[in-house]
Design a protein around this motif. Structure first.
Motif, mmCIF file in Angstrom:
data_model
loop_
_atom_site.group_PDB
_atom_site.id
_atom_site.type_symbol
_atom_site.label_atom_id
_atom_site.label_comp_id
_atom_site.label_asym_id
_atom_site.label_seq_id
_atom_site.Cartn_x
_atom_site.Cartn_y
_atom_site.Cartn_z
ATOM 1 N N VAL A 1 0.870 -1.174 0.000
ATOM 2 C CA VAL A 1 0.000 0.000 0.000
ATOM 3 C C VAL A 1 0.909 1.226 0.000
ATOM 4 C CG1 VAL A 1 -1.714 1.332 1.285
ATOM 5 C CG2 VAL A 1 -1.897 -1.157 1.193
ATOM 6 N N LEU A 2 0.606 2.180 -0.871
ATOM 7 C CA LEU A 2 1.425 3.379 -1.015
ATOM 8 C C LEU A 2 0.605 4.622 -0.696
ATOM 9 C CD1 LEU A 2 3.004 2.555 -4.508
ATOM 10 C CD2 LEU A 2 3.942 1.974 -2.249
ATOM 11 N N GLY A 3 1.288 5.650 -0.175
ATOM 12 C CA GLY A 3 0.614 6.929 0.057
ATOM 13 C C GLY A 3 1.636 8.047 0.171
ATOM 14 N N SER A 4 1.387 9.147 -0.534
ATOM 15 C CA SER A 4 2.256 10.313 -0.402
ATOM 16 C C SER A 4 1.416 11.521 -0.016
ATOM 17 C CB SER A 4 3.004 10.597 -1.719
ATOM 18 O OG SER A 4 2.103 10.924 -2.757
ATOM 19 N N ASP A 5 1.899 12.242 0.967
ATOM 20 C CA ASP A 5 1.218 13.440 1.479
ATOM 21 C C ASP A 5 -0.209 13.133 1.931
ATOM 22 O OD1 ASP A 5 2.067 16.091 2.006
ATOM 23 O OD2 ASP A 5 0.601 16.848 0.582
ATOM 24 N N VAL A 6 -0.372 12.001 2.599
ATOM 25 C CA VAL A 6 -1.694 11.603 3.086
ATOM 26 C C VAL A 6 -1.889 11.926 4.570
ATOM 27 C CG1 VAL A 6 -2.084 9.823 1.345
ATOM 28 C CG2 VAL A 6 -0.861 9.234 3.442
ATOM 29 N N ILE A 7 -0.808 12.355 5.238
ATOM 30 C CA ILE A 7 -0.916 12.716 6.660
ATOM 31 C C ILE A 7 -0.904 14.238 6.742
ATOM 32 C CG2 ILE A 7 0.110 12.406 8.958
ATOM 33 C CD1 ILE A 7 1.676 10.008 7.745
ATOM 34 N N TYR A 8 -2.088 14.833 6.555
ATOM 35 C CA TYR A 8 -2.139 16.295 6.428
ATOM 36 C C TYR A 8 -3.075 16.977 7.417
ATOM 37 C CZ TYR A 8 -6.197 14.916 3.625
ATOM 38 O OH TYR A 8 -7.358 14.341 3.200
ATOM 39 N N SER A 9 -3.913 16.210 8.110
ATOM 40 C CA SER A 9 -4.794 16.827 9.108
ATOM 41 C C SER A 9 -5.142 15.807 10.178
ATOM 42 C CB SER A 9 -6.078 17.360 8.458
ATOM 43 O OG SER A 9 -6.974 16.307 8.168
ATOM 44 N N GLU A 10 -5.319 16.297 11.401
ATOM 45 C CA GLU A 10 -5.676 15.393 12.499
ATOM 46 C C GLU A 10 -7.014 14.711 12.232
ATOM 47 O OE1 GLU A 10 -4.862 16.373 16.686
ATOM 48 O OE2 GLU A 10 -4.094 18.298 15.952
ATOM 49 N N GLY A 11 -7.914 15.432 11.583
ATOM 50 C CA GLY A 11 -9.236 14.889 11.300
ATOM 51 C C GLY A 11 -9.203 13.699 10.375
ATOM 52 N N ALA A 12 -8.201 13.666 9.478
ATOM 53 C CA ALA A 12 -8.117 12.583 8.486
ATOM 54 C C ALA A 12 -7.354 11.367 9.012
ATOM 55 C CB ALA A 12 -7.455 13.097 7.212
ATOM 56 N N VAL A 13 -6.630 11.523 10.119
ATOM 57 C CA VAL A 13 -5.777 10.442 10.629
ATOM 58 C C VAL A 13 -6.582 9.195 10.975
ATOM 59 C CG1 VAL A 13 -4.418 9.739 12.645
ATOM 60 C CG2 VAL A 13 -3.805 11.813 11.401
ATOM 61 N N VAL A 14 -7.687 9.357 11.659
ATOM 62 C CA VAL A 14 -8.495 8.206 12.083
ATOM 63 C C VAL A 14 -8.991 7.433 10.873
ATOM 64 C CG1 VAL A 14 -10.620 7.481 13.235
ATOM 65 C CG2 VAL A 14 -9.187 9.251 14.268
ATOM 66 N N ASP A 15 -9.522 8.160 9.870
ATOM 67 C CA ASP A 15 -10.051 7.497 8.676
ATOM 68 C C ASP A 15 -8.935 6.850 7.858
ATOM 69 O OD1 ASP A 15 -12.656 8.161 9.289
ATOM 70 O OD2 ASP A 15 -12.631 10.020 8.136
ATOM 71 N N LEU A 16 -7.770 7.515 7.772
ATOM 72 C CA LEU A 16 -6.630 6.948 7.048
ATOM 73 C C LEU A 16 -6.203 5.629 7.680
ATOM 74 C CD1 LEU A 16 -4.221 6.960 5.086
ATOM 75 C CD2 LEU A 16 -3.037 8.490 6.687
ATOM 76 N N LEU A 17 -6.052 5.616 8.990
ATOM 77 C CA LEU A 17 -5.636 4.393 9.681
ATOM 78 C C LEU A 17 -6.708 3.314 9.612
ATOM 79 C CD1 LEU A 17 -3.760 5.907 12.740
ATOM 80 C CD2 LEU A 17 -2.799 4.382 11.005
ATOM 81 N N ASP A 18 -7.962 3.720 9.582
ATOM 82 C CA ASP A 18 -9.049 2.751 9.431
ATOM 83 C C ASP A 18 -8.933 2.049 8.077
ATOM 84 O OD1 ASP A 18 -11.480 1.455 10.228
ATOM 85 O OD2 ASP A 18 -12.552 2.724 8.819
ATOM 86 N N SER A 19 -8.653 2.826 7.024
ATOM 87 C CA SER A 19 -8.501 2.230 5.694
ATOM 88 C C SER A 19 -7.256 1.354 5.625
ATOM 89 C CB SER A 19 -8.440 3.322 4.631
ATOM 90 O OG SER A 19 -9.725 3.878 4.415
ATOM 91 N N LEU A 20 -6.168 1.801 6.228
ATOM 92 C CA LEU A 20 -4.949 0.990 6.246
ATOM 93 C C LEU A 20 -5.193 -0.338 6.955
ATOM 94 C CD1 LEU A 20 -2.153 3.634 7.010
ATOM 95 C CD2 LEU A 20 -2.394 2.272 4.924
ATOM 96 N N THR A 21 -5.914 -0.292 8.056
ATOM 97 C CA THR A 21 -6.203 -1.507 8.818
ATOM 98 C C THR A 21 -7.059 -2.476 8.008
ATOM 99 O OG1 THR A 21 -6.105 -0.264 10.902
ATOM 100 C CG2 THR A 21 -7.186 -2.397 10.967
ATOM 101 N N GLN A 22 -8.027 -1.932 7.251
ATOM 102 C CA GLN A 22 -8.895 -2.789 6.442
ATOM 103 C C GLN A 22 -8.156 -3.379 5.242
ATOM 104 O OE1 GLN A 22 -13.209 -1.562 5.987
ATOM 105 N NE2 GLN A 22 -12.357 0.411 6.560
ATOM 106 N N LEU A 23 -7.261 -2.604 4.646
ATOM 107 C CA LEU A 23 -6.556 -3.047 3.442
ATOM 108 C C LEU A 23 -5.442 -4.046 3.736
ATOM 109 C CD1 LEU A 23 -6.170 0.356 1.549
ATOM 110 C CD2 LEU A 23 -7.486 -1.615 0.746
ATOM 111 N N CYS A 24 -4.792 -3.881 4.883
ATOM 112 C CA CYS A 24 -3.550 -4.607 5.141
ATOM 113 C C CYS A 24 -3.749 -5.932 5.860
ATOM 114 C CB CYS A 24 -2.596 -3.738 5.970
ATOM 115 S SG CYS A 24 -2.033 -2.251 5.114
ATOM 116 N N ARG A 25 -2.885 -6.864 5.514
ATOM 117 C CA ARG A 25 -2.679 -8.094 6.271
ATOM 118 C C ARG A 25 -1.228 -8.061 6.748
ATOM 119 N NH1 ARG A 25 -7.148 -7.475 5.463
ATOM 120 N NH2 ARG A 25 -8.757 -8.865 4.627
#
Length: 263
Positions: free
Chosen positions: A184-208
């Motif tokens: 899984v790749l991401g650039s400049d995806v850590i840009y606001s505190e509000g988005a952190v929870v949703d970003l990590l939620d997606s990472l958790t769902q995508l990753c094994r």
């Protein structure tokens, strides 16, 4: 603190990384203080590899001349992301190329999901390196993303690139998670505190546990990065990739790169 860090390989990346482990709640704050202290991002040139006033970014990668369209007029609109390229995207894309050239990363035939693809440079480079890439972003960003994917894949390419809608925090479509992505790749995806929870939620769902995550980001806001790291280490082993392992021509004190593997 830096000297005591564990140096090891994580996931499917063959280079050694500095693993972030802390026993106290202040660990994430210490990491961000260390970064700002060592790299001093505010003292170096911003947008060293990109131009936000240009309608396109031209970049040679993997033996191809990529032309990435941008939308500078959208840059200032509230809530709009992914309209232009940032240094962190160029750095991550050229890092992937460099690591493959060195033989410490294999993307040929691997399934890759890119989060917040924006203009699509990173996903395009991964596809040129032989990966089967799914580039994702919000619905209103897909038009420009599709244009860039289509315009850069007209000639003999080893991998493939498809575009798909994904809103962080929502349940991903089945083809994103089955089979699980190798990367899984991401650039400049850590840009606001509000988005952190949703970003990590997606990472958790995508990753094994066998999925390797590469995230690069601009050092703009230490509070946002601290918030992300503090939350990420609960479910992921996190390592920082030293700039000595990046492409020698694409390094910047304003950028940081992390690798994550699910615990």
């Amino acid at each position: 603190m830096e000297e005591e860090r564990l140096e090891m390989m994580l996931g499917s990346y063959g280079g050694k990384v500095s693993v972030l482990e802390w026993e106290t709640e202040s660990g994430a704050a210490e990491e961000t203080m260390l970064l700002w202290g060592i790299q001093q991002p505010t003292l170096s040139k911003q947008n060293a590899f990109v131009s936000h006033s240009s309608l396109q970014l031209l970049l040679d990668a993997c033996g191809h001349s990529l032309s990435i369209l941008q939308s500078p007029s959208s840059l200032g609109k509230p809530g709009v992301t992914g309209a232009v390229m940032w240094d962190s995207g160029v750095v991550l894309g050229k890092f992937l190329e460099h690591a493959v050239d060195l033989g410490i990363l294999v993307l040929q035939g691997k399934k890759v999901v890119e989060l917040g693809s924006g203009c699509g440079l990173v996903g395009c480079i991964a596809a040129l390196l032989g990966a089967q890439v799914i580039l994702t972003d919000l619905p209103d960003r897909l038009r420009l993303l599709k244009k860039n994917v289509e315009s850069n894949f007209r000639h003999g390419v080893r991998g493939s690139a498809a575009v798909k809608e994904l809103t962080w925090g929502d349940d991903p479509d089945n083809d994103l998670i089955e089979p699980p992505p190798d990367y899984v790749l991401g650039s400049d995806v850590i840009y606001s505190e509000g988005a952190v929870v949703d970003l990590l939620d997606s990472l958790t769902q995508l990753c094994r546990p066998q999925t390797t995550v590469f995230l690069s980001g601009e050092l703009r806001n230490d509070t946002v990065l601290e918030c992300f790291l503090e939350a990420a280490v609960k479910d992921f082993v996190v390592g920082r990739i030293d700039q000595s392992q990046w492409h020698p021509d694409y390094r910047s004190p304003r950028v940081v790169m992390y690798i994550l593997v699910k615990k």
